[in-house]
Design an enzyme around this catalytic site. Structure first.
Site, PDB file in Angstrom:
ATOM      1  N   ASP A 181       1.216  -1.272   0.184  1.00  0.00           N
ATOM      2  CA  ASP A 181      -0.084   0.281  -0.281  1.00  0.00           C
ATOM      3  C   ASP A 181       1.145   1.085   0.252  1.00  0.00           C
ATOM      4  OD1 ASP A 181      -1.352   2.366   1.221  1.00  0.00           O
ATOM      5  OD2 ASP A 181      -2.756   0.746   1.166  1.00  0.00           O
ATOM      6  N   HIS A 182       1.510   1.569  -0.802  1.00  0.00           N
ATOM      7  CA  HIS A 182       2.500   2.599  -1.144  1.00  0.00           C
ATOM      8  C   HIS A 182       2.357   4.309  -0.345  1.00  0.00           C
ATOM      9  CE1 HIS A 182      -0.249   4.719  -3.962  1.00  0.00           C
ATOM     10  NE2 HIS A 182       0.304   5.728  -3.696  1.00  0.00           N
ATOM     11  N   HIS A 244      -5.407   2.901   1.317  1.00  0.00           N
ATOM     12  CA  HIS A 244      -5.085   3.923   1.510  1.00  0.00           C
ATOM     13  C   HIS A 244      -5.303   4.676   2.943  1.00  0.00           C
ATOM     14  CE1 HIS A 244      -2.494   2.614  -2.102  1.00  0.00           C
ATOM     15  NE2 HIS A 244      -3.222   3.013  -2.736  1.00  0.00           N
TER      16      HIS A 244
END
Ligand code: BG6
Length: 495
Positions: A181-182, A244
């Site tokens: 999950d950047h 996110h």
């Protein structure tokens, strides 16, 4: 500490993600001397390339997308020595044999056995095929040295996420699975842990007794760009909220961990998701809002509405905006609303956490106009501004006692001279080192899906909505303002 010798097998090596994010990140890690002496990047794809033409493609990506700007000729030459291309088809078992040969060669030539990272930068439909084939050729079974990195979306709903988890867990140990999950790699998001648990000041007031409400707002000014095909089957809830936004919410709401171990941090985050109040039909009706953008003008230029975008169904009911009011049913957060919103083609690109504290119990100052009165608020700006500001009331200089809100600001610009690493640099380095703290564990993903499923199902069953309902370059549908205004609050926007 430098990671051990590492081989990156990048499935989807010629794709967008490799070009825009992965290779620029690895190149910057190389420039900053974080890469081990022995490493190899093997691009895998079906397109016809040789090593040279592949490197040329990647150099183009670095020149365009790297935070360090255009690549230095000598440094790129040093870095790109480690890159090769292997034309391969994910469906073809024989091609995995070729991968094994490359790995074996490194194992033979290098000073110690390498870490092998299979990076799946491909569409989700290929995840099971690749994982299965890796298992067949025994490229999955060294639990210490072999890792698999999975890009989002991790499942399309709870059922498919469970199936994917089950499939992966049949092949890999959880300690080998790195679900990206950047957002968790973003510097300002990581700083939430430092801010909350390295300062004694905030923890005593970080609860329902002092906090009135929390907002997490991730607005984007861009539309769906060239991803209409993917996005139309997804929508804002799946694309941004399930992953996110809920991950950021967990960092705001989690209990203090006892140490910095990956399992400990991830346990505390799952606790938050487990405590979140489930949505019934009434909650979906009163506590959620969806929207879709129409055409409009952005900086003097006409932009298309969502339904006119490439790859999008002209009658699409996919939401490009979502706003929800969540509650966390535990001692710390009982009855504190957490409002979240996200949308494309909105007026401003900004990811912000806003924590509004309760008002003073008794106001001693006469003649305060309500417009100039602002309860204490902590604003954590994730991007593009990277800052934390505490809004407090102060006396305006002058002969009378007039108050106005002022900001105490910590801004990354001006405080630190070093350039901030990109999220992917942090995450790739962690994957090399075997640190899973910033990656999502299987149960985290499933619990997050579980939470949003009733909203998804409800939205999908009620198609009779009047989309589009907000114009490009606006703040989203009017009902989104109403969602929060009916509780007496407003969405916070950066000045
Ligand atoms: C991705 C979504 O995960 O995150 C995109 O799929 C979105 O739709 C992007 O634009 C936002 O990321 P960032 O880092 O630009 O805020």
């Amino acid at each position: 500490i430098k990671p051990k010798p590492t081989i990156f097998m990048i499935f989807g090596g010629t794709g967008d993600l490799a070009e825009r994010k992965l290779i620029p990140a690895l190149y910057n890690l190389f420039l900053e001397k974080y890469m081990p002496k022995e490493f190899a990047i093997i691009g895998l794809g079906r397109t016809e390339y040789n090593d040279d033409s592949f490197k040329k493609l990647l150099l183009g990506g670095v020149n365009k997308f790297s935070r360090s700007g255009k690549a230095d000729k000598d440094k790129w030459a040093d870095f790109s020595k480690h890159i090769t291309y292997l034309k391969s088809d994910v469906n073809n078992e024989a091609d995995y044999k070729k991968m094994s040969d490359v790995i074996e060669k490194c194992e033979k030539d290098w000073s110690e056995p390498p870490i092998i990272i299979h990076y799946l930068a491909v569409a989700p439909k290929f995840f099971p095929i690749i994982a299965g084939n890796l298992a067949k050729v025994k490229l999955a079974d060294d639990t210490d040295r072999t890792r698999i990195v999975i890009e989002k979306p991790f499942g399309h709903d709870l059922q498919s996420a469970k199936e994917l988890n089950a499939l992966l867990k049949g092949i890999f140990a959880e300690t080998q699975i790195y679900r990206i999950d950047h957002y968790l790699g973003k510097e300002t998001v990581q700083n939430m842990l430092a801010f909350r648990f390295a300062n004694a000041l905030f923890e005593p007031i970080w609860n329902r007794n002092f906090i009135e409400h929390v907002q997490i707002s991730v607005t984007e000014d861009i539309g769906v760009e060239d991803r209409g095909g993917y996005y139309d089957g997804s929508g804002a809830l799946r694309d941004m909220v399930q992953n996110h936004i809920l991950q950021v919410l967990c960092l705001v709401a989690m209990e203090p961990p006892v140490n910095f171990d990956a399992e400990e941090i991830r346990n505390r985050k799952v606790d938050v998701l487990r405590a979140m109040r489930q949505f019934g039909p009434d909650e979906v009706r009163f506590n959620t809002v969806r929207g879709q953008y129409s055409e409009g003008w952005v900086k003097g230029e006409k932009v298309e509405g969502y339904r006119e975008e490439k790859g999008v169904d002209p009658e699409s009911n996919t939401e490009t905006f979502a706003a929800l009011k969540f509650f966390i049913d535990n001692w710390r957060w009982q009855n504190v609303p957490f409002y979240v919103r996200t949308g494309k083609r909105m007026h401003q690109k900004a990811s912000i956490i806003s924590i509004q504290f309760k008002d003073v119990p008794h106001l001693i100052f006469p003649n305060q106009s309500s417009e100039s009165w602002q309860q204490n608020r902590l604003i954590i700006s994730i991007q593009p501004e990277m800052s934390i500001r505490l809004q407090v009331q102060a006396k305006r200089p002058g002969l009378d006692m007039t108050l106005n809100p002022v900001d105490m600001v910590f801004n990354y610009d001006g405080t630190y001279e070093t350039d901030t690493p990109e999220a992917y640099e942090t995450l790739l380095l962690d994957a090399m080192k075997g640190d899973q703290t910033l990656f999502m564990r299987g149960d985290q993903v499933e619990t997050a899906w579980d939470l949003i499923m009733p909203v998804l199902e409800n939205w999908e069953s009620k198609k009779s909505i009047s989309f589009p309902n907000y114009s490009a370059d606006s703040w989203g549908p009017e009902t989104a303002e109403a969602l929060i205004a009916k509780d007496g609050f407003h969405w916070f926007t950066m000045p």
